[in-house]
Scaffold this active site. Structure first.
Site, PDB file in Angstrom:
ATOM      1  N   TYR A  65       0.822  -1.218   0.000  1.00  0.00           N
ATOM      2  CA  TYR A  65       0.000   0.000   0.000  1.00  0.00           C
ATOM      3  C   TYR A  65       0.852   1.264   0.000  1.00  0.00           C
ATOM      4  O   TYR A  65       0.365   2.347  -0.300  1.00  0.00           O
ATOM      5  CB  TYR A  65      -0.942   0.023   1.216  1.00  0.00           C
ATOM      6  N   LYS A  92       3.652 -15.361   1.552  1.00  0.00           N
ATOM      7  CA  LYS A  92       3.684 -16.278   0.409  1.00  0.00           C
ATOM      8  C   LYS A  92       5.128 -16.399  -0.090  1.00  0.00           C
ATOM      9  O   LYS A  92       5.482 -15.863  -1.141  1.00  0.00           O
ATOM     10  CB  LYS A  92       2.709 -15.817  -0.685  1.00  0.00           C
ATOM     11  N   ASP A 131      -2.763 -17.927   1.434  1.00  0.00           N
ATOM     12  CA  ASP A 131      -3.973 -18.484   0.810  1.00  0.00           C
ATOM     13  C   ASP A 131      -4.484 -19.671   1.624  1.00  0.00           C
ATOM     14  O   ASP A 131      -5.688 -19.815   1.876  1.00  0.00           O
ATOM     15  CB  ASP A 131      -3.723 -18.871  -0.664  1.00  0.00           C
ATOM     16  N   ASP A 153      -5.163  -7.172   5.709  1.00  0.00           N
ATOM     17  CA  ASP A 153      -6.378  -6.437   5.371  1.00  0.00           C
ATOM     18  C   ASP A 153      -7.500  -7.419   5.048  1.00  0.00           C
ATOM     19  O   ASP A 153      -8.611  -7.347   5.574  1.00  0.00           O
ATOM     20  CB  ASP A 153      -6.065  -5.552   4.150  1.00  0.00           C
ATOM     21  N   ASP A 192     -10.735  -9.142   7.752  1.00  0.00           N
ATOM     22  CA  ASP A 192     -12.159  -9.013   7.419  1.00  0.00           C
ATOM     23  C   ASP A 192     -12.852 -10.376   7.402  1.00  0.00           C
ATOM     24  O   ASP A 192     -13.999 -10.503   7.817  1.00  0.00           O
ATOM     25  CB  ASP A 192     -12.346  -8.316   6.068  1.00  0.00           C
TER      26      ASP A 192
END
Ligand code: NAD
Length: 368
Positions: free
Chosen positions: A142, A193, A226, A250, A254
């Site tokens: 970001y 990852k 993942d 992020d 959620d």
């Protein structure tokens, strides 16, 4: 008894309503000699804009900097949709995060047994769930440079975001996760990852190294991001503390949030470095929800996310873990009695107001 200095920013919309319930509880602890809180109040967001033409004043920034912990409710609302960009309500929140370098975002996902049926997962998967996601908040993709859209000609463009992490950034977020685990069930799951990303390779290396050097007593495992997403909805109770980068955090936080039901139930904390003046880690505690202008001023807001955020301040800023446990138990007790605000009403016959919920939690605390 030491004094705990709280700087309180109720903000906009339902903010003042839910914050009032926290203040009741803090006043009760102080009055009963259980813990001593000194509370200062400031303005943030639209409320600050109306008063000073800024999303937070310099005086309030200074007071926030001198406090042991900042408690913020929510900012924003349609009233301020047209204000200039740099003084929009969210700018107050962003300024606090940036100036105090709040690089670690903690999002617990707790599923109270009485609300397990409100989850989108089966009761047995979430009943008693208690995990925390520690998300790196100030680095990664970001913020990395270059970050741009380049014209290539012939109607083609190239968009670039850069995922970048340095050793110190990974170490400091890792340290927060390990320290947190020591106050909980002593287990950290680090997620990245490394199979396809260099930043993941470094992340994993630094975590292993830090663990060996400083936190060998804590259990550490690694899971690809993942796979972790999949495990969160398959068997979420296997996790205690999950630490991950800004982007994965992020999304995963959620997902974890939805395991527990309503937005009105979710607290959070953002932590920074240890402050030179206070000797305590910089910290801002806030519910995950916004200012909910649709229900503001109606006594409909659920104060539990805000009270839970205060509970996190007790645990992580003030070293009052026992008191935090009491607050969580009181919330669970009230829910077990079937008391519900409108957002978590479900099949209950009737719902109670914001202040009735605050009073019920306080009554539960009195007998605990
Ligand atoms: P929101 O979280 O304010 O509301 C979403 C929905 O959840 C609404 O229906 C609301 O009534 C409900 N809700 C939220 N909190 C609740 C609570 N405690 N009890 C009961 N119901 C609750 O999100 P939104 O509607 O997208 O945004 C409204 C305003 O809040 C916007 O101005 C937005 O920018 C701002 N916002 C601020 C923050 C923050 O301060 N950190 C976060 C998100 C949104």
């Amino acid at each position: 008894m030491s004094t705990n200095k709280l700087f309180v920013l109720p903000g906009d919309g339902i903010g003042p309503e839910v914050m009032a319930e926290v203040e009741k509880i803090a006043a009760f602890f102080t009055k009963e000699g259980i813990a001593h809180f000194e509370i200062e109040r400031g303005l943030v967001g639209g409320a600050a804009y109306d008063a000073h033409g800024k999303a937070i004043s310099e005086a309030d920034m200074a007071r926030a900097g001198a406090a042991d912990a900042i408690l913020l409710a929510a900012v924003g609302g349609p009233k301020w949709d047209g204000v200039p960009y740099d003084v929009r309500p969210e700018a107050g929140l962003l300024r606090l995060r940036k100036d105090f370098n709040l690089f670690a975002n903690l999002r617990p996902a707790i599923c109270y047994p009485a609300l397990a049926d409100a989850s989108s997962l089966k009761r047995e998967l979430v009943d008693g769930l208690d995990l925390v996601i520690v998300r790196e908040l100030t680095g990664g993709v970001y913020f990395g440079e270059p970050k741009e859209i380049v014209e290539l000609g012939k109607g083609q463009k190239r968009a670039i975001d850069t995922q970048v992490y340095e050793t110190y950034e990974i170490e400091r977020i890792g340290r927060i996760a390990f320290e947190l685990a020591r106050k909980r069930r002593n287990k950290v799951t680090s997620s990245e990852k490394h199979n396809v990303m260099k930043s993941g390779v470094l992340w994993r290396e630094v975590m292993i190294d830090l663990h060996k050097r400083e936190f060998a007593d804590v259990e550490l495992d690694h899971m690809l991001a993942d796979a972790l997403g999949m495990q969160l909805v398959r068997r979420p109770k296997q996790f205690d503390v999950i630490v991950t980068d800004n982007l994965f955090g992020d999304m995963l936080s959620d997902v974890a949030a939805m395991l527990t039901g309503s937005l009105g139930m979710l607290p959070s904390a953002s932590l920074g470095e240890v402050g030179a003046k206070t000797g305590r880690r910089r910290a801002l505690y806030e519910p995950v929800h916004g200012s909910a202008p649709d229900i503001a001023g109606k006594g409909l807001a659920n104060p539990i996310a805000m009270i839970g955020s205060f509970g996190m301040a007790l645990r992580y800023s003030f070293g009052l873990g026992d008191l935090a446990d009491r607050v969580e138990k009181a919330i669970a007790g009230v829910l077990a009695k079937g008391l519900r605000t409108a957002d978590i009403k479900g099949d209950a016959a009737k719902s109670i107001s914001t202040s009735e919920m605050g009073d019920a939690i306080l009554a539960e605390l009195r007998v605990a």
